[in-house]
Write an enzyme that holds these catalytic residues in place. Structure first.
Site, mmCIF file in Angstrom:
data_model
loop_
_atom_site.group_PDB
_atom_site.id
_atom_site.type_symbol
_atom_site.label_atom_id
_atom_site.label_comp_id
_atom_site.label_asym_id
_atom_site.label_seq_id
_atom_site.Cartn_x
_atom_site.Cartn_y
_atom_site.Cartn_z
ATOM 1 C CE1 TYR A 126 1.191 -1.895 -17.822
ATOM 2 C CE2 TYR A 126 -1.152 -2.155 -18.241
ATOM 3 C CZ TYR A 126 0.112 -1.779 -18.665
ATOM 4 O OH TYR A 126 0.291 -1.260 -19.920
ATOM 5 C CE LYS A 148 -3.541 2.284 2.812
ATOM 6 N NZ LYS A 148 -4.305 2.189 4.047
ATOM 7 C CB SER A 161 0.317 1.206 -16.911
ATOM 8 O OG SER A 161 1.064 2.249 -17.501
#
Length: 116
Positions: free
Chosen positions: A58, A9, A25
């Site tokens: 991603y 995180k 992305s």
């Protein structure tokens, strides 16, 4: 039994760019990726604190110590420069393993850089 838990995180980073014409992305400062144990190509959930948007894409590495957080492709429509995001990656693991697992959580400063 397998469960999905938070693996990584990055808490409260600011969007520095939004590039609609890029293939897709999120570009993340490589120092932040490394500190949060996120690898190139890993799926990332993006939570936008400013507008409530939640999306997945991603990760690709950006220049080290740049503070770069750029949403690319269609995701660029979901943010504005300056928005505050939380970036989360998850992992599947055995229930007993998950009880002992400790996620990598990073709290960058106002410029999206690691605190010393």
């Amino acid at each position: 039994m397998q469960i999905e838990v938070v693996k990584s995180k990055i808490h409260r980073v600011k969007v520095t760019g939004a590039d609609l014409n890029y293939i897709g992305s999120i570009t993340i400062d490589e120092d932040l990726m490394e500190a949060a144990n996120i690898i190139q190509g890993e799926k990332v959930q993006i939570v936008n604190n400013n507008n409530g948007e939640r999306l997945e894409t991603y990760a690709i590495p950006g220049p080290r110590n740049s503070g770069e957080i750029t949403l690319n492709g269609a995701a660029a429509r979901k943010v504005a420069v300056g928005d505050v995001l939380i970036l989360i990656c998850y992992a599947r693991m055995d229930f007993e393993e998950a009880k002992k697992f400790m996620p990598a959580i990073v709290f960058p400063n106002e410029e999206n850089n690691l605190l010393n």
